[in-house]
Design a protein around this motif. Sequence first.
Motif, short mmCIF file in Angstrom:
data_model
loop_
_atom_site.label_atom_id
_atom_site.label_comp_id
_atom_site.label_asym_id
_atom_site.label_seq_id
_atom_site.Cartn_x
_atom_site.Cartn_y
_atom_site.Cartn_z
N ARG A 112 1.04 -1.19 0.04
CA ARG A 112 0.10 -0.10 -0.14
C ARG A 112 0.90 1.44 0.00
N THR A 113 0.57 2.15 -1.02
CA THR A 113 1.65 3.08 -1.13
C THR A 113 1.26 4.27 -0.35
N ASN B 173 0.66 6.20 -6.68
CA ASN B 173 0.29 4.79 -7.22
C ASN B 173 1.26 4.54 -8.49
N ASN C 137 -0.99 11.01 -7.60
CA ASN C 137 -2.19 10.80 -8.47
C ASN C 137 -2.92 12.40 -8.47
N GLN D 270 -6.93 9.89 -3.60
CA GLN D 270 -7.28 8.75 -3.47
C GLN D 270 -7.60 8.00 -1.86
N SER E 162 -4.63 2.84 -2.11
CA SER E 162 -4.00 2.38 -3.36
C SER E 162 -3.06 1.18 -3.06
N PHE F 184 -0.75 -2.53 -4.40
CA PHE F 184 -0.53 -3.25 -5.42
C PHE F 184 -0.31 -4.73 -4.92
N GLN G 251 -3.46 -3.56 -9.66
CA GLN G 251 -3.28 -2.44 -8.96
C GLN G 251 -4.58 -1.92 -8.70
N ILE H 103 -7.15 0.96 -6.75
CA ILE H 103 -7.12 2.29 -6.62
C ILE H 103 -8.54 2.76 -6.09
#
Length: 351
Positions: free
Chosen positions: A206-207, A212, A225, A229, A232, A234, A283, A285
């Motif tokens: 998770r960012t 992202n 982004n 968000q 996010s 991955f 991914q 979002i």
Amino acid sequence: MRNFTIYLVVLLCFFASKMLGQETFEKRAKTIASKIETITKEEKAALKIEVEAVNNQLINGTITREEAESKKKLLAEARAINIESRVAVEQEALKNLVQEKVDGKIRTVDTLKIDRRRSLKIYLNHKKSKNDTIEKFKSERRTTSQFVFAAGLNNVVTNCSVEKSDFRYLGSHFYELGVTYNTRILEKSNLLHAKYGLSVMYNNLRTTDNRNFVVNGNQTNLEVNALQQEDSRFKNVNLVFPAHLEFDFTKTKDRDGKTYYKTHDSFRFGVGGFVGVNLKSKQYINYDSDSYKSREITKGDFNTSNFIYGLSTYIGYKETSLYLKYDLNPLFKDNTVKQNNVSLGLRFDFN
């Protein structure tokens, strides 16, 4: 099916003996004695009513005292004859009962109790024998199998460190599902085992900072982004073949001159690694704007490494272990800055 039949026969014998307990010599003799006592009480009660009727006639003057005494004597003799005839029937039944006992056709309470104990003993001994056989079979096998489940924290190592990561420490996680085989290496020692199998690994990142992943040619970069968000994430899904050298300190057991080798019953640790392939990358979002929620899911290559390989180790007690794994392959194969996936969590090996 054979075990079920044995259980059924033993249980039927046990409950049948319990039901037959109602027809024991002691109980039947007691029943006859009770009937004789009832007959005597019934006849005496009837005689008392008849005598009272005669006394009433005497009081009313309808009969003389001599006639009253004569009637009472006759009534008493009649009741005595009734008692004798009715009791004779029960005495014959008692005689037949004694003869059945002498002939061995009827059991006593003590013999029934012995039969019940014997039936229960047979059942318990069979159950114990079955459990011992299962334990012996498991202990004598050189190879056993386990179901593996692992879960914990996931992140990446950048420049030999996980500090100042671009991914959330608690929000990023991994989990693993698999089956392993455990083979005792030495015939007469329980210490060394080869552990190998097949697992599916799910690695999630998770960012942070509203970023992202964006693919730019052969580079996969984290970019901010333009939209806000909510989350996010991955995810990489890998199919791997793990292999470990396991040191198991479970003690052997000696019984009836034989040695039994159990596993996963004490402290143990393993060192090894894994190889495999990447099955898919996604991914996710999530957006939450103006009270409207939406999710964007992107599935693709993302320039991730297709061939997965790495190192792993675990240390624990019985089925629970602390588990560490590190991917030697970079997360993105062509990125300028190499980042390697690393995971730390709990692992459970269920026999």
